[in-house]
Scaffold this motif. Sequence first.
Motif, PDB file in Angstrom:
ATOM      1  N   PRO A   8     -18.508 108.225   0.141  1.00 34.47           N
ATOM      2  CA  PRO A   8     -19.818 107.567   0.207  1.00 34.47           C
ATOM      3  C   PRO A   8     -20.801 108.291   1.113  1.00 34.47           C
ATOM      4  O   PRO A   8     -22.016 108.082   1.007  1.00 34.47           O
ATOM      5  CB  PRO A   8     -19.492 106.174   0.750  1.00 34.47           C
ATOM      6  N   ASN A   9     -20.295 109.144   2.007  1.00 35.13           N
ATOM      7  CA  ASN A   9     -21.183 109.845   2.947  1.00 35.13           C
ATOM      8  C   ASN A   9     -21.479 111.282   2.527  1.00 35.13           C
ATOM      9  O   ASN A   9     -21.884 112.104   3.349  1.00 35.13           O
ATOM     10  CB  ASN A   9     -20.630 109.804   4.371  1.00 35.13           C
TER      11      ASN A   9
ATOM     12  N   ALA B 250     -14.520 117.177   5.517  1.00 38.62           N
ATOM     13  CA  ALA B 250     -15.538 117.042   6.558  1.00 38.62           C
ATOM     14  C   ALA B 250     -16.145 115.640   6.537  1.00 38.62           C
ATOM     15  O   ALA B 250     -16.436 115.064   7.592  1.00 38.62           O
ATOM     16  CB  ALA B 250     -16.633 118.091   6.366  1.00 38.62           C
ATOM     17  N   ALA B 251     -16.322 115.077   5.346  1.00 41.83           N
ATOM     18  CA  ALA B 251     -16.847 113.720   5.228  1.00 41.83           C
ATOM     19  C   ALA B 251     -15.897 112.715   5.869  1.00 41.83           C
ATOM     20  O   ALA B 251     -16.336 111.735   6.486  1.00 41.83           O
ATOM     21  CB  ALA B 251     -17.088 113.371   3.760  1.00 41.83           C
ATOM     22  N   ASP B 252     -14.609 112.973   5.753  1.00 47.13           N
ATOM     23  CA  ASP B 252     -13.637 112.082   6.397  1.00 47.13           C
ATOM     24  C   ASP B 252     -13.742 112.180   7.922  1.00 47.13           C
ATOM     25  O   ASP B 252     -13.641 111.164   8.623  1.00 47.13           O
ATOM     26  CB  ASP B 252     -12.216 112.430   5.939  1.00 47.13           C
TER      27      ASP B 252
ATOM     28  N   TYR C 231     -20.754 107.804  10.112  1.00 48.61           N
ATOM     29  CA  TYR C 231     -21.356 107.136   8.948  1.00 48.61           C
ATOM     30  C   TYR C 231     -21.287 105.615   9.108  1.00 48.61           C
ATOM     31  O   TYR C 231     -22.278 104.900   8.895  1.00 48.61           O
ATOM     32  CB  TYR C 231     -20.633 107.600   7.689  1.00 48.61           C
ATOM     33  N   GLU C 232     -20.124 105.142   9.504  1.00 48.15           N
ATOM     34  CA  GLU C 232     -19.944 103.695   9.671  1.00 48.15           C
ATOM     35  C   GLU C 232     -20.797 103.170  10.825  1.00 48.15           C
ATOM     36  O   GLU C 232     -21.441 102.118  10.724  1.00 48.15           O
ATOM     37  CB  GLU C 232     -18.474 103.377   9.923  1.00 48.15           C
ATOM     38  N   ALA C 233     -20.826 103.919  11.919  1.00 50.68           N
ATOM     39  CA  ALA C 233     -21.543 103.460  13.115  1.00 50.68           C
ATOM     40  C   ALA C 233     -23.053 103.434  12.908  1.00 50.68           C
ATOM     41  O   ALA C 233     -23.757 102.641  13.545  1.00 50.68           O
ATOM     42  CB  ALA C 233     -21.210 104.367  14.300  1.00 50.68           C
TER      43      ALA C 233
ATOM     44  N   ARG D 140     -23.320 112.375   7.425  1.00 55.08           N
ATOM     45  CA  ARG D 140     -23.448 112.910   6.065  1.00 55.08           C
ATOM     46  C   ARG D 140     -23.006 114.369   5.990  1.00 55.08           C
ATOM     47  O   ARG D 140     -23.193 115.142   6.922  1.00 55.08           O
ATOM     48  CB  ARG D 140     -24.905 112.812   5.613  1.00 55.08           C
ATOM     49  N   VAL D 141     -22.453 114.743   4.835  1.00 53.58           N
ATOM     50  CA  VAL D 141     -22.095 116.127   4.542  1.00 53.58           C
ATOM     51  C   VAL D 141     -22.700 116.484   3.185  1.00 53.58           C
ATOM     52  O   VAL D 141     -22.510 115.749   2.207  1.00 53.58           O
ATOM     53  CB  VAL D 141     -20.570 116.339   4.511  1.00 53.58           C
ATOM     54  N   SER D 142     -23.430 117.601   3.123  1.00 50.46           N
ATOM     55  CA  SER D 142     -24.155 117.969   1.905  1.00 50.46           C
ATOM     56  C   SER D 142     -23.423 119.053   1.126  1.00 50.46           C
ATOM     57  O   SER D 142     -22.869 119.990   1.707  1.00 50.46           O
ATOM     58  CB  SER D 142     -25.559 118.490   2.256  1.00 50.46           C
TER      59      SER D 142
END
Length: 380
Positions: A135-136, A88-90, A96-98, A105-107
């Motif tokens: 990283p996110n 999901a982070a991918d 995230y980049e934008a 973010r994914v928790s």
Amino acid sequence: MTDALKRLSDEGVAIWLDDLSRHKISSGHLGELIDEHHVVGITTNPTIFQKAISSDEKYDQQVSDLAARGVTVDEALRMITAADVRDAADVMRPVYEATGGKDGRVSIEVDPRLAHNTKATVAEARQLAWLVDRPNAFIKIPATKNGLPAITETVGKGISVNVTLIFSLDRYREVIDAYLSGLEKAKSLGMDLSTIHSVASFFVSRVDTEIDKRLDAVGTDEARELKSKSAVANARLAYQAYEEVFGSADGSVEPSERWQTLERAGANGQRPLWASTGVKDPSLPDTLYVTELVAPNTVNTMPEATLRAVGDHGEITGDTVRASYADAKAVLDAVGKLGISYDDVVQVLEDEGVEKFEASWNELLASTEAELKRLTPKEA
């Protein structure tokens, strides 16, 4: 459908989805929610994973492989959930980049059985950050008394944290202090503070559930008049506490000197996140805990049903928080005058929250164990 969601986003509310499954990722449904419904983050919890793992055959191959290796149920659970969060982070990586790391973010949550063990919580947070390796990712740590120093230690190690299970205003202020202390620790170690992010998850609907039950017991006209008002009032006063430290978006409230020092060093503010925003009382508007909590630099994490309700008929009329501090305080004061103890309510909610998280975790372990047994390869 997305006009209201766009307006919500334009008002400074980051729309996060409180749900995740392997099917949502692989089917492209998550990507659709990002592209078409302004979703810019994801939160998870044990209940969400329990439902996914027990009902989705897309987990079968991984579970079968884990069963063949003879791993423990705890290890299998972590490998399965970390895989979902990583994937999901991918999917969220472009967001995230934008946004410079603010969203996308994914928790993933630490084992709630460790909620009262500071050292174990920090160790688990480090392990999860290593295992997900994105990283996110946000590591979720509950805001118990023993969770507060764990927040400081984890942030001090450069790990981004979603602080969860916040009900009280005093505890929220302690959470902010724990975050700032972690940033100061990271700064003293020469870390790049700009890489560390955090949100503070302030729970909403459960406050109404508990206080309304007590108002019903009082039974007067005055008590009935106060029903379903406490949760929004509590969250609005939390936002006031946020502004007292981090300042206001329009510059009318100055940030604290402590925060200004950290901000000059590159630190990111800790946004309030409205959690538990699906209504529990079917007589209430299904968008109540979204439309009444619109304010800049906040996050609202919603079940998909609430997200779609907001998109369909939510009325976003601008900031519904900052002009309401006096009214919010008056609501909680009136509740107190009826003999309902705020301190007791929030302590009950925290205790029950930890218990519910533990119960959900145990159900998740049981579901994972059942799947491991079902998919254990037969000996040739």
